[in-house]
Design a protein around this motif. Structure first.
Motif, PDB file in Angstrom:
ATOM      1  N   ALA A  81       0.839  -1.212   0.000  1.00 50.87           N
ATOM      2  CA  ALA A  81       0.000   0.000   0.000  1.00 50.87           C
ATOM      3  C   ALA A  81       0.872   1.259   0.000  1.00 50.87           C
ATOM      4  O   ALA A  81       0.552   2.251  -0.671  1.00 50.87           O
ATOM      5  N   GLU A  82       1.978   1.222   0.749  1.00 48.14           N
ATOM      6  CA  GLU A  82       2.875   2.382   0.778  1.00 48.14           C
ATOM      7  C   GLU A  82       3.472   2.638  -0.610  1.00 48.14           C
ATOM      8  O   GLU A  82       3.665   3.777  -1.017  1.00 48.14           O
ATOM      9  N   ASP A  84       2.058   1.823  -3.476  1.00 51.30           N
ATOM     10  CA  ASP A  84       0.962   2.395  -4.267  1.00 51.30           C
ATOM     11  C   ASP A  84       0.916   3.912  -4.080  1.00 51.30           C
ATOM     12  O   ASP A  84       0.753   4.664  -5.049  1.00 51.30           O
ATOM     13  N   ALA A  85       1.055   4.353  -2.824  1.00 49.66           N
ATOM     14  CA  ALA A  85       0.966   5.783  -2.517  1.00 49.66           C
ATOM     15  C   ALA A  85       2.164   6.558  -3.066  1.00 49.66           C
ATOM     16  O   ALA A  85       2.132   7.777  -3.157  1.00 49.66           O
ATOM     17  N   ARG A  86       3.219   5.844  -3.419  1.00 50.88           N
ATOM     18  CA  ARG A  86       4.412   6.479  -4.006  1.00 50.88           C
ATOM     19  C   ARG A  86       4.416   6.384  -5.517  1.00 50.88           C
ATOM     20  O   ARG A  86       5.403   6.717  -6.163  1.00 50.88           O
ATOM     21  N   THR A  87       3.351   5.859  -6.083  1.00 53.21           N
ATOM     22  CA  THR A  87       3.289   5.656  -7.534  1.00 53.21           C
ATOM     23  C   THR A  87       2.019   6.303  -8.055  1.00 53.21           C
ATOM     24  O   THR A  87       1.012   5.633  -8.266  1.00 53.21           O
ATOM     25  N   PRO A  88       2.048   7.637  -8.252  1.00 53.89           N
ATOM     26  CA  PRO A  88       0.802   8.310  -8.638  1.00 53.89           C
ATOM     27  C   PRO A  88       0.313   7.935 -10.038  1.00 53.89           C
ATOM     28  O   PRO A  88      -0.858   8.139 -10.344  1.00 53.89           O
ATOM     29  N   SER A  89       1.180   7.391 -10.869  1.00 47.78           N
ATOM     30  CA  SER A  89       0.761   7.037 -12.223  1.00 47.78           C
ATOM     31  C   SER A  89       0.118   5.650 -12.243  1.00 47.78           C
ATOM     32  O   SER A  89       0.777   4.659 -11.916  1.00 47.78           O
ATOM     33  N   ARG A  93       1.774   1.890 -11.770  1.00 48.64           N
ATOM     34  CA  ARG A  93       1.321   0.902 -10.777  1.00 48.64           C
ATOM     35  C   ARG A  93       1.024  -0.425 -11.468  1.00 48.64           C
ATOM     36  O   ARG A  93       1.416  -1.493 -11.004  1.00 48.64           O
ATOM     37  N   PRO A 200      11.551   6.185   1.711  1.00 46.80           N
ATOM     38  CA  PRO A 200      11.785   7.129   0.611  1.00 46.80           C
ATOM     39  C   PRO A 200      10.598   7.177  -0.349  1.00 46.80           C
ATOM     40  O   PRO A 200       9.925   6.174  -0.569  1.00 46.80           O
ATOM     41  N   ALA A 201      10.374   8.381  -0.864  1.00 44.40           N
ATOM     42  CA  ALA A 201       9.241   8.570  -1.778  1.00 44.40           C
ATOM     43  C   ALA A 201       9.668   9.496  -2.911  1.00 44.40           C
ATOM     44  O   ALA A 201       8.871  10.299  -3.398  1.00 44.40           O
ATOM     45  N   ALA A 202      10.935   9.404  -3.320  1.00 42.67           N
ATOM     46  CA  ALA A 202      11.479  10.337  -4.310  1.00 42.67           C
ATOM     47  C   ALA A 202      10.613  10.367  -5.560  1.00 42.67           C
ATOM     48  O   ALA A 202      10.392   9.343  -6.211  1.00 42.67           O
ATOM     49  N   ALA A 203      10.113  11.543  -5.882  1.00 46.16           N
ATOM     50  CA  ALA A 203       9.157  11.685  -6.972  1.00 46.16           C
ATOM     51  C   ALA A 203       9.865  11.976  -8.292  1.00 46.16           C
ATOM     52  O   ALA A 203      10.920  12.591  -8.327  1.00 46.16           O
TER      53      ALA A 203
ATOM     54  N   ALA C 174      -1.565   4.817   3.872  1.00 44.70           N
ATOM     55  CA  ALA C 174      -0.911   5.770   2.967  1.00 44.70           C
ATOM     56  C   ALA C 174      -1.791   6.071   1.760  1.00 44.70           C
ATOM     57  O   ALA C 174      -2.328   5.163   1.135  1.00 44.70           O
ATOM     58  N   LEU C 175      -1.907   7.352   1.452  1.00 46.46           N
ATOM     59  CA  LEU C 175      -2.699   7.760   0.290  1.00 46.46           C
ATOM     60  C   LEU C 175      -1.801   8.383  -0.778  1.00 46.46           C
ATOM     61  O   LEU C 175      -1.881   8.059  -1.950  1.00 46.46           O
ATOM     62  N   LEU C 176      -0.941   9.282  -0.357  1.00 40.16           N
ATOM     63  CA  LEU C 176       0.035   9.846  -1.297  1.00 40.16           C
ATOM     64  C   LEU C 176       1.314  10.182  -0.540  1.00 40.16           C
ATOM     65  O   LEU C 176       1.278  10.870   0.471  1.00 40.16           O
ATOM     66  N   CYS C 177       2.435   9.682  -1.025  1.00 42.05           N
ATOM     67  CA  CYS C 177       3.741   9.958  -0.427  1.00 42.05           C
ATOM     68  C   CYS C 177       4.664  10.395  -1.553  1.00 42.05           C
ATOM     69  O   CYS C 177       4.932   9.620  -2.472  1.00 42.05           O
ATOM     70  N   GLN C 178       5.156  11.628  -1.491  1.00 41.07           N
ATOM     71  CA  GLN C 178       6.033  12.130  -2.548  1.00 41.07           C
ATOM     72  C   GLN C 178       7.108  13.022  -1.937  1.00 41.07           C
ATOM     73  O   GLN C 178       6.794  13.941  -1.173  1.00 41.07           O
ATOM     74  N   ASP C 179       8.353  12.733  -2.269  1.00 40.74           N
ATOM     75  CA  ASP C 179       9.457  13.626  -1.929  1.00 40.74           C
ATOM     76  C   ASP C 179       9.988  14.173  -3.245  1.00 40.74           C
ATOM     77  O   ASP C 179      10.601  13.436  -4.023  1.00 40.74           O
ATOM     78  N   LEU C 232      -5.734   8.038  -7.875  1.00 41.97           N
ATOM     79  CA  LEU C 232      -4.918   7.332  -6.888  1.00 41.97           C
ATOM     80  C   LEU C 232      -5.808   6.286  -6.226  1.00 41.97           C
ATOM     81  O   LEU C 232      -7.031   6.412  -6.232  1.00 41.97           O
TER      82      LEU C 232
END
Lengths: 224, 226, 273
Positions: A81-82, A84-89, A93, A200-203, C174-179, C232
């Motif tokens: 799930a985490e 998923d939340a780091r993959t907005p596209s 996904r 990490p969630a580097a966009a 988690a819903l959205l995580c972005q750095d 999302l």
């Protein structure tokens, strides 16, 4: 004795898990002109390693560590799930789950793995990769390196089909960024414990956009 | 062991009529067999679209695998994507009797993995020239069936079909060679009869797959490097 | 400089028995000044969620400057609706010895609550090094609209370094995580921003999209070659855009909101006070 050779197995581009059909967003990036020569390709690879690569590495490393727990499934579910939340596209996904499913199909076809057989149908790829590394006696650092390696070699190999570049130059670029992969793998390791929410969630917003544009193309060489 | 469909590979160079052969099989056998098709394309899903447009099967029974411009890899070296596509389709619309797996048009050396199909057809056409058969390759020499397609065009491309078939049979140590044209019903009947027999053998557990990719021990094929 | 400001809302009975939002806490600390305000152009309609309270942030003429540590706490109480805006863009400036400036925003939206957060852009001056950290906790039926915009450099200027760290959870999941790193490192590569000077996003989380039987869930929509609306998981959508200047960024993000449809479509005319 420390397991090492199995790492080469999982990091090998010839691993029959369907990775060769993907360019990691390079095909569309070439089409837009953002990547057009050896220099911009290297920049693309470097950027990919520092963003997608770092995230995948952290999730692979943590999944590797989790695979040694008595019951890793709850943590793997949270990690899924985490990620998923780091993959907005949605296209990314989908690709990640497709690659995860393919790797899972390969691993369960190779041997009986009770843990892998209990995973949901299409987990994100780095979770399967990490868990597999754990099952084959590798360390979280190995899993992180394998994920980082894969995040750049796929696009680099695809590059020779997508642009006018020879394989010596693509591999020279890979060799130049190799030290940064080592550094990123060490960074990824820092997140094997603690709250998964802080991982990490580097966009990479341009990669997200090109993934969606690519998904709409009716003519393309690579699936992503 | 649960019953699963006969998986039949269709390989051969670009333009020899693989998609058309598959459409013909579907059109002629859909009444007697539950059929599904998996295509492997070089550029996205063109072959799948052709089959969908032909209307011979419902869309759910046609799946496309994207091969990253590497169609031979997807049917031999790294079959995972194809295997999942076949398994998914059998699960979603099954039970099926026959799954046809179409390779992306590639060179003469591409053959299917024994892990993916139970049998395979290698398709050539007369327009490619009579000497293609003599050039050989594992598919021509050892596929379960060699189809010489578009024989109705032979007079226009100056090819002697009988001779091409005879040379094919010689190269294959007597294994079956079929002169085929979708405009000649008797040749289509022959193809369907061959598939019917194979599907029957498979269902009865009598079919033993042979791998054209492996060196043949039972006959001497005239295979030259291409 | 260190400062901490806070705003909290609650639902209270209003005229005619219809609940309205009351500001239950408002604390300013220079340079973070909070005050109640009127509806602005571009605000979505939140009437279906309740009668909103509107608060605006004034953060002073320039800054944060390297070394500054700002903190903003937002607590949207059960069933209340807060529209939080900002008076002017923030100009991020370098401090002495290359110190980092940080803005930390902590948001919680309780059950049935709604937050519309429309800050103005962060403008990264040459040499700045800023960390903007946003943490949002949503209750399972809370709604959120949250905008982020960064402009790299003033006119003709090469911008400094800006990092946006965003973590949004719904019910702890988690819903959205972005750095997002801009201006340096990966930010300059073809995967992150590649020469785009204005980068932004709008996150919309609507509990109506969570339901299995939801009629109109957001769908992927390309706004341009460099901007996209993506759905999302967990009933949310992200509008992400990369542009050459702030005006086109704002326009693109608004077109993304328009694509989501009512009630999230921006309204041209402010509703009466």
């Amino acid at each position: 004795m420390t397991a090492r050779a199995a790492l080469l197995l999982f990091a090998d581009g010839r691993l029959p898990a369907g990775g060769y059909a993907h360019s990691g967003g390079l095909e569309e990036s070439v089409r837009t002109g953002r990547v057009r020569d050896a220099q911009s390709l290297e920049s693309f690879l470097e950027g990919r390693a520092r963003t997608v690569g770092l995230v995948l590495a952290a999730f692979a490393a943590r999944s590797c560590r989790a695979a040694r727990d008595p019951d890793p499934l709850p943590e793997l579910e949270v990690l899924d799930a985490e990620l998923d939340a780091r993959t907005p596209s949605p296209a990314q996904r989908e690709t990640s789950r497709q690659l995860g499913r393919q790797l899972h199909r390969l691993l369960t076809g190779m041997a009986h793995h009770p843990l892998l057989e209990r995973l949901p149908r299409a987990p994100h790829q780095p979770l399967v990769l990490g868990a597999a590394c754990g099952l084959y006696g590798l360390r979280p650092l190995d899993a992180a390196l394998a994920a980082l390696h894969e995040s750049v070699t796929g696009p680099a190999v695809a590059a020779v089909r997508l642009m006018s570049i020879d394989p010596f130059r693509t591999h020279a670029a890979l060799a130049r960024i190799a030290p940064s992969l080592d550094r990123l793998a060490e960074r990824a390791l820092e997140h094997c414990d603690g709250s998964p929410h802080d991982m990490p969630a580097a966009a990479a917003p341009l990669l997200d956009v090109v993934a969606e544009v690519h998904a709409t193309r009716s003519e393309r060489l690579f699936a992503s | 062991m649960p019953r699963r469909a006969l998986r039949l590979g269709v390989a051969g160079p670009v333009g020899t009529g693989k998609s058309s052969l598959i459409a013909t099989v579907c059109r002629n056998m859909a009444a007697e067999l539950e059929i599904g098709v998996v295509t492997n394309d070089i550029y996205t899903d063109e072959d799948a679209r052709f089959l969908r447009a032909s209307g011979v099967l419902s869309a759910a029974r046609i799946r496309a695998v994207e091969t990253g411009a590497c169609p031979h890899t997807a049917i031999r070296d790294d079959i995972t994507m194809n295997l999942i596509a076949v398994e998914d389709m059998e699960r979603d619309v099954g039970p099926l009797d026959l799954v046809l797996v179409e390779s992306g048009g590639d060179n003469l050396t591409a053959t299917f993995s024994p892990g993916l199909v139970d049998a395979q057809v290698f398709v050539l056409d007369v327009a490619g020239g009579g000497d293609v058969v003599r050039k050989g390759g594992p598919g021509i020499a050892r596929a379960d069936l060699l189809a010489v397609n578009k024989v109705d065009l032979a007079p226009y491309v100056d090819v002697d079909v009988d001779r091409m078939v005879a040379e094919g049979a010689a190269a294959r140590g007597g294994a079956p060679v079929l002169a085929l044209s979708r405009h000649r019903p008797e040749t289509v009947d022959e193809l369907c009869a061959w598939i019917r027999r194979l599907a029957g053998d498979h269902a009865a557990g009598r079919h033993t797959p042979t791998d054209p990719g492996a060196p043949a021990h039972h006959h001497h094929a005239h295979v030259r490097a291409t | 400089m260190r400062a901490c400001a806070r705003v909290a809302t609650e639902s209270a009975p209003g005229p005619g028995g219809r609940p309205r939002t009351r500001i239950s806490g408002l604390r300013s600390q220079a340079p973070l000044m909070l005050f109640t305000t009127r509806a602005k152009e571009g605000e979505p309609s939140v009437a279906h969620r309740g009668v909103p309270a509107r608060v605006s942030v004034a953060a002073g003429a320039a800054g944060p400057i390297g070394g500054d540590e700002l903190r903003l706490e937002v607590e949207v109480g059960p069933g209340s609706v807060l529209v939080l805006s900002e008076v002017s863009p923030s100009l991020l400036l370098p401090g002495r010895e290359g110190r980092v400036s940080t803005t930390r925003v902590r948001i919680s939206v309780a059950t049935g609550g709604t937050l519309v957060w429309l800050p103005e852009p962060l403008v990264a001056a040459r040499g700045c090094d800023h960390l903007n950290e946003v943490r949002v906790d949503l209750a399972d039926d809370a709604a959120l609209l949250m905008r982020e915009e960064v402009v790299l450099g003033r006119h003709g200027e090469t911008g400094g370094r800006v990092r946006l760290s965003t973590r949004v959870r719904r019910s702890g999941r988690a819903l959205l995580c972005q750095d997002l790193e801009l201006g340096t490192g990966a930010g300059r590569t073809p995967v992150v921003a590649h020469g785009h000077r204005a980068v932004g996003s709008v996150l919309v989380a609507d509990p109506l999209w969570c339901a299995q039987e939801a009629r109109s869930r957001p769908r992927t929509r390309l706004l341009s070659g460099d901007a996209v609306v993506t759905p999302l998981p967990q009933g949310a959508a992200l509008i992400s855009a990369l542009c050459q200047d702030n005006a086109s960024l704002r326009d693109t993000l608004r077109s993304g909101l328009a694509a989501l449809g009512p009630p999230w479509t921006p309204r041209p005319v402010p509703p009466p006070p």
